[in-house]
Structure formats: C-alpha cells, structure tokens
Enzyme design. Structure first.
Site, PDB file in Angstrom:
ATOM      1  CG  HIS A   1      99.587  21.149  16.317  1.00 44.28           C
ATOM      2  ND1 HIS A   1     100.454  20.151  16.723  1.00 44.28           N
ATOM      3  CD2 HIS A   1      98.463  20.502  15.901  1.00 44.28           C
ATOM      4  CE1 HIS A   1      99.883  18.963  16.549  1.00 44.28           C
ATOM      5  NE2 HIS A   1      98.671  19.152  16.064  1.00 44.28           N
TER       6      HIS A   1
ATOM      7  CG  ASP B   1      93.300  16.134  39.972  1.00 44.97           C
ATOM      8  OD1 ASP B   1      92.741  17.216  40.267  1.00 44.97           O
ATOM      9  OD2 ASP B   1      93.493  15.214  40.780  1.00 44.97           O
TER      10      ASP B   1
END
Length: 447
Positions: free
Chosen positions: A168, A391
């Site tokens: 993070h 994608d």
C-alpha cells in the site's frame, strides 16, 4: 455466491519477473502520505475472467504467459514497483531503491470452474487465499520485500483468476487500477500505456518545518475510550455481503427524507447515505453501551483537489475522514442527522490544506498509525476506482476488486444474478450481531 465451495490449487514455484528492458537505478523517496505506518501492508485483489469472453488470439492463449509478458513490459514504465523499499533516517523515512529486481509471479491451476463460485461474484470468496501468492493479512513487513505479488490461476472452465497483493505504500486504489490497466494494455500488445506513470511524490511531502493546520482525529490513539471493544480477538466471526440495488437505494432515500432535514436542495452522496445507514445499524447490532464513543472512518480521494496532482500520479493521494459520537446518540438519531455527520466529516477531510496538514503531521509525530481507536467502522468506496475495467485480452472481468473484507469493509460494484449492477458491502461480525444486522437492514428497507 458460493459459501461452502472447496477446491485444490496447484502452484508453480514463485519466480521474479523483472522489467523487460533496462531501467534506471536510483533512490526515490516516498511521500509523507505514502510512508505512514498504517499503510505498511499489502492490499489484495482478485479479478475473475470468463473463457467465453476471449477474442482473437487470446482465445487460445495461456493467460499466465500473456500476463507475465504484459507485466514485464509494464514494469519498464513502472520500474519503481520492481524495486525494494528501504528505511532511512531521519524518522524511519521510506524510500524505494529502484533495483529492478522484479515482482513475484506464480502460475497455478485450480480444479474448479467460474460457475462454481455462484451467480454473484463478491467477497467473501471461498478459499480465496488459494488464489493469492502469499498468506493474506495485515503484515507490516514491507522493507526489503517485493512490492507486488501476482498469481494467475487457470480454471477448469478455461477462465482464470488474476490475484494480486500490492504494497500500500507504493500505490492507493486509484494508483493500483492505473498500474493494472497498464499491465492489461501491454498484455494486449500496446507499445506503451495509455496513461504514462508520474512519480511526483514530492508534491505530498511535509513542509520544513512541518506546520499542522487542521485537526486529525483519525490519528488520535486515545480516542474512543482506548482499546476496549465488543469485537474481541477470540470471538468467531462470520461474513456476508449486503446488496443495494435501485430498489434498496430508493428505500434508503425515502428513509432519509422521512427522518429529517439532510440539507434541502443538496445532492446526497450515495456513499454518504450507505455509510451513515450501515454505521448506525452496525453499532446497534453490536450492542455498544450508550456512553461508548463510536466512529466511522473512510477515505476521501484528494485527486482533483489541492495540491493539484498530475495525470498519471499513482501514489497515495487521500485523507481519512472521521465522524464520532456516543453509541446512544448514534442509534437514537434520525438517519438524516447521521448522514449530516458523515457528510460533515467528508467536507472537513476534503477542505483546503488538509492533506498537506496530514503530511506535516506524519513528519512531526513520527508517522502515527491511523484507526487504532476501538469501535471504529472503517469503510472505503471503490465503486468508482475502475477495478472492473481491467482487461488482459479476455474482455472485462466478471469481477474485479478486493479479495476479502475483514472488520474493515468496502463499497463495491458487482452484478447480481440478473446482470444488474448493484452495490455490495461485505461485512464481518460475530454471528449474533450479524443476525441482528440482517434483520434490521431487511426491516428498514422493506417497511
């Protein structure tokens, strides 16, 4: 959703995937928003893809090989992600040593089909740990470790799951989506990412000397009556997700309207309304004492605010908002009043100079942790982060988003059994509290 599914995953040995071309060797300091102690963990995510959506050459391709190449090519542009975090003085400052060592990659096979996960893909996912490289948890060890772990798991049906764990400190949700889209674009054969990454962490550094100009209750360790909470460490927890489609959101708006003035003429945020409703109902379900202080804490994105951040910035750019009151007041208040508390906390977190003040606080107080206060409902809105748009050449995923929710949770966009987009909020509570919450939510929205 499948809750009792069990399956076996066979993994290859982990390998390091380095940038596909030579990259600069340098030290890059993280910002004072990036390197706070509370972000020293790995955020996990899962992306499910159907075989039937594959087009062209991707239809016969091995997704692990395609993603591995795309990952190597994307790391040329995101080369700090292929480095290692170091801790330097003064005050344990974190920097990225751009070594080009690479990120961890695992390919795997599972004896399960996508359809076995159920009609609605949403956390809690059964056996989700099997779809990730490393044991998932809030491990604070980030120094000297790879910053990204990727596992591509081929499914029996021809679909696959892309699992990631990213430090993070290097990126927030928006930055992670930007990186994932770049990996997707390179996997699809593009010569470069559409959005080129920008480091620019100096824009969120503390001033010299630091000047804290705002109140920051999110970093107040003594708030909320210390560490006592009815959510004990040894109490067994159960998970379930609550779904809010058009019907439920309409009922929620009616509930707000009937309960009082939430600001005539003002647009009511979908997130604020849901956060207020679930904060109140969750506190009631947990049966806190009337004089216990309870909190809701959530992320406010600083992109598009001051200081202006360039397009392509993929670091942490957010502040925490906190609303607090006694449990008795929270549970007895009209929902419109709770909504105003949440909206007020968001406005304070988004106010001019607040994020710079957080950076200065980090430097002044040696990076205090957030969220230690007991009885805090921690929630993040990722409905607009864009996880579902990633994608790799197989079209848009059937699900993209966090791998799991613990005592902290998310607002997610998922598709229900009819294909309609709804907001899902996974919850993790003791079984008796979960039963009370389920009944209260049902009764409140189906009056």
């Amino acid at each position: 959703m499948a809750t009792t599914l069990a399956f076996t995953v066979t993994r290859s040995a982990p390998e390091l995937v380095a940038p596909s071309r030579a990259t600069p060797r340098e030290l890059r300091p993280l910002s004072d928003i990036d390197d706070q102690d509370g972000l020293r963990f790995y955020r996990s995510g899962l992306h499910f893809f159907r075989a039937s959506t594959a087009t062209g050459a991707a239809g016969a391709a091995d997704p692990a090989a395609v993603v591995r190449k795309g990952l190597a090519d994307a790391l040329v542009h995101y080369y700090p992600v292929a480095g290692r975090i170091r801790e330097v003085e003064p005050a344990r400052k974190l920097v990225v040593d751009c070594t080009g060592d690479g990120v961890v990659f695992v390919e795997a096979d599972a004896d399960v089909s996508l359809s076995d996960f159920g009609d609605v893909l949403c956390p809690p996912f059964p056996c989700y740990q099997e779809l990730l490289c490393e044991p998932d948890g809030n491990c604070a060890a980030v120094v000297g470790r790879p910053l990204l772990f990727v596992q591509v798991t081929r499914l029996r049906c021809g679909g696959f799951v892309f699992g990631l764990q990213i430090c993070h400190n290097i990126a927030d949700a928006a930055g992670t989506v930007q990186l994932l889209r770049a990996i997707g674009e390179m996997s699809r054969g593009m010569p470069a990412p559409t959005v080129m990454p920008v480091w620019a962490r100096e824009l969120l550094m503390a001033r010299s000397p630091p000047v804290v100009t705002h109140r920051h209750p999110e970093y107040d360790e003594t708030a909320a009556g210390g560490n006592h909470d009815v959510l004990g460490h040894h109490e067994p927890l159960v998970q379930r997700a609550f779904f809010f489609g058009p019907k439920e959101m309409s009922a929620l708006r009616e509930l707000v309207a009937r309960s009082g003035d939430s600001g005539a003429g003002k647009r009511i945020s979908r997130f604020d309304m849901l956060a207020a409703f679930l904060w109140q109902r969750r506190a009631a379900a947990l049966k806190y004492a009337d004089d216990d202080e309870v909190r809701v804490m959530f992320v406010v994105n600083a992109r598009g605010r001051s200081p202006p951040l360039p397009a392509g910035f993929y670091g942490n750019a957010f502040a925490f908002a906190v609303a607090a009151c006694t449990a008795g007041r929270l549970c007895d208040s009209p929902l419109a009043d709770v909504l105003n508390m949440v909206a007020g906390a968001k406005a304070r977190a988004a106010s001019e100079g607040n994020l710079q003040s957080v950076a200065d606080l980090m430097a002044q107080r040696a990076r205090p942790r957030f969220g230690r206060a007991a009885r805090t409902y921690l929630v993040s809105d990722v409905t607009r982060a864009g996880f579902e748009g990633v994608d790799f050449g197989w079209g848009e995923g059937a699900y993209g988003g966090p791998a799991a929710a613990t005592l902290a949770t998310f607002h997610l966009t998922v598709k229900d059994a009819s294909g309609e987009e709804v907001i899902a909020v996974p919850m993790c509570l003791p079984a008796p509290a979960m039963e009370r919450l389920e009944l209260d939510v049902h009764m409140s929205l189906n009056h």
